[in-house]
Scaffold this active site. Sequence first.
Site, PDB file in Angstrom:
ATOM      1  CG  ASN A   1      -1.720   1.223   1.415  1.00 38.58           C
ATOM      2  OD1 ASN A   1      -1.823   2.039   0.482  1.00 38.58           O
ATOM      3  ND2 ASN A   1      -2.308   1.399   2.587  1.00 38.58           N
TER       4      ASN A   1
ATOM      5  CE  LYS B   1      -0.210   3.440   4.702  1.00 35.01           C
ATOM      6  NZ  LYS B   1      -0.135   3.568   6.137  1.00 35.01           N
TER       7      LYS B   1
ATOM      8  CG  HIS C   1      -5.836   1.954   5.159  1.00 33.86           C
ATOM      9  ND1 HIS C   1      -5.438   2.971   5.999  1.00 33.86           N
ATOM     10  CD2 HIS C   1      -4.794   1.093   5.086  1.00 33.86           C
ATOM     11  CE1 HIS C   1      -4.199   2.727   6.406  1.00 33.86           C
ATOM     12  NE2 HIS C   1      -3.790   1.586   5.864  1.00 33.86           N
TER      13      HIS C   1
ATOM     14  CD  GLU D   1      -3.078   5.740   6.553  1.00 35.09           C
ATOM     15  OE1 GLU D   1      -3.034   5.751   5.318  1.00 35.09           O
ATOM     16  OE2 GLU D   1      -2.165   5.271   7.265  1.00 35.09           O
TER      17      GLU D   1
ATOM     18  CD  GLU E   1      -3.532  -2.359   7.476  1.00 30.36           C
ATOM     19  OE1 GLU E   1      -2.400  -2.569   7.020  1.00 30.36           O
ATOM     20  OE2 GLU E   1      -4.189  -1.343   7.208  1.00 30.36           O
TER      21      GLU E   1
ATOM     22  N   GLY F   1       2.368   2.529  10.761  1.00 29.35           N
ATOM     23  CA  GLY F   1       3.335   3.611  10.579  1.00 29.35           C
ATOM     24  C   GLY F   1       4.005   4.057  11.867  1.00 29.35           C
TER      25      GLY F   1
ATOM     26  CB  SER G   1       5.108  -1.498  12.157  1.00 31.46           C
ATOM     27  OG  SER G   1       4.709  -0.142  12.346  1.00 31.46           O
TER      28      SER G   1
HETATM   29  P1  PGA Z   1       2.802   0.465   7.691  1.00 33.86           P
HETATM   30  O1  PGA Z   1       1.344   0.669   7.075  1.00 33.86           O
HETATM   31  O2  PGA Z   1       3.354  -0.828   7.141  1.00 33.86           O
HETATM   32  O3  PGA Z   1       3.590   1.660   7.220  1.00 33.86           O
HETATM   33  O4  PGA Z   1       2.650   0.425   9.175  1.00 33.86           O
HETATM   34  C1  PGA Z   1       0.467  -0.406   6.891  1.00 33.86           C
HETATM   35  C2  PGA Z   1      -0.821   0.072   6.282  1.00 33.86           C
HETATM   36  O5  PGA Z   1      -1.275   1.182   6.608  1.00 33.86           O
HETATM   37  O6  PGA Z   1      -1.431  -0.624   5.454  1.00 33.86           O
END
Ligand code: PGA
Length: 245
Positions: A11, A13, A90, A92, A161, A167, A206
Amino acid sequence: MSARTPLVVGNWKLNGNRELLGEMVPALQTLDATQVESVICPPFVFLAEDTDGVQKGAQSIASQDSGAFTGEVSGAMLREVGCHYVIVGHSERRALFGETDEVVAEKVKATLNAGLIPIVCVGETEQERESDETMAVITRQVKAVMDVLPSFSDSLVFAYEPVWAIGTGKTASCEQAEEVHRNIRQILISYNHELGNTTRILYGGSVKPENSKELFSSENIDGGLIGGASLKVDDFLQICNSALA
Ligand code: PGA
């Protein structure tokens, strides 16, 4: 090999460019797709690029098919440019763009109607985990989707998640993740025994080359949804390789 072929999804983003896509594609072509499936989800504008057989996914989708919805992209359009997957719900999108459980469910339906595979994201916040609400939140999010589908589709993918792990560099332990994954599978099995057992449930938050092998070796963790580490070709390839049995 188990019925659940491991799936690793990058992903991007709001990151990346054509150059990164051009480097990522040949790296992923080295993988044996019968052993591990890999998918790149760059921003919409790069989805029309030819990725030479490497699977593409979108990071979102319109719940509507067409019409006066400025800024939106439909499932039919995504399919036309060769997408296979769509990340839906997601955290976000839920937190920053107001996507409720109901909106997420509509988008899952729109994805399936277009012949695409939704990767449905669920996960609790840190506060919800601390107040012992993790399973209540996950159950609500999973059921909001399953309850509106006319039938259990064999095209569904879920991703657990934990919001506090995205992140942040904090990863759920294998035990924490496996416990939630097992619970998600039980919910899915309550809708359809066979399909509940064959639906892939990815872990995200992460994931790095240093922790992916251990996470992916858990019984109910069938791959990963990777953010930051999917922007580095070597790291992403290593993570994909670590999903091999
Ligand atoms: P990350 O994000 O691996 O940077 O923690 C995962 C995601 O948001 O799908």
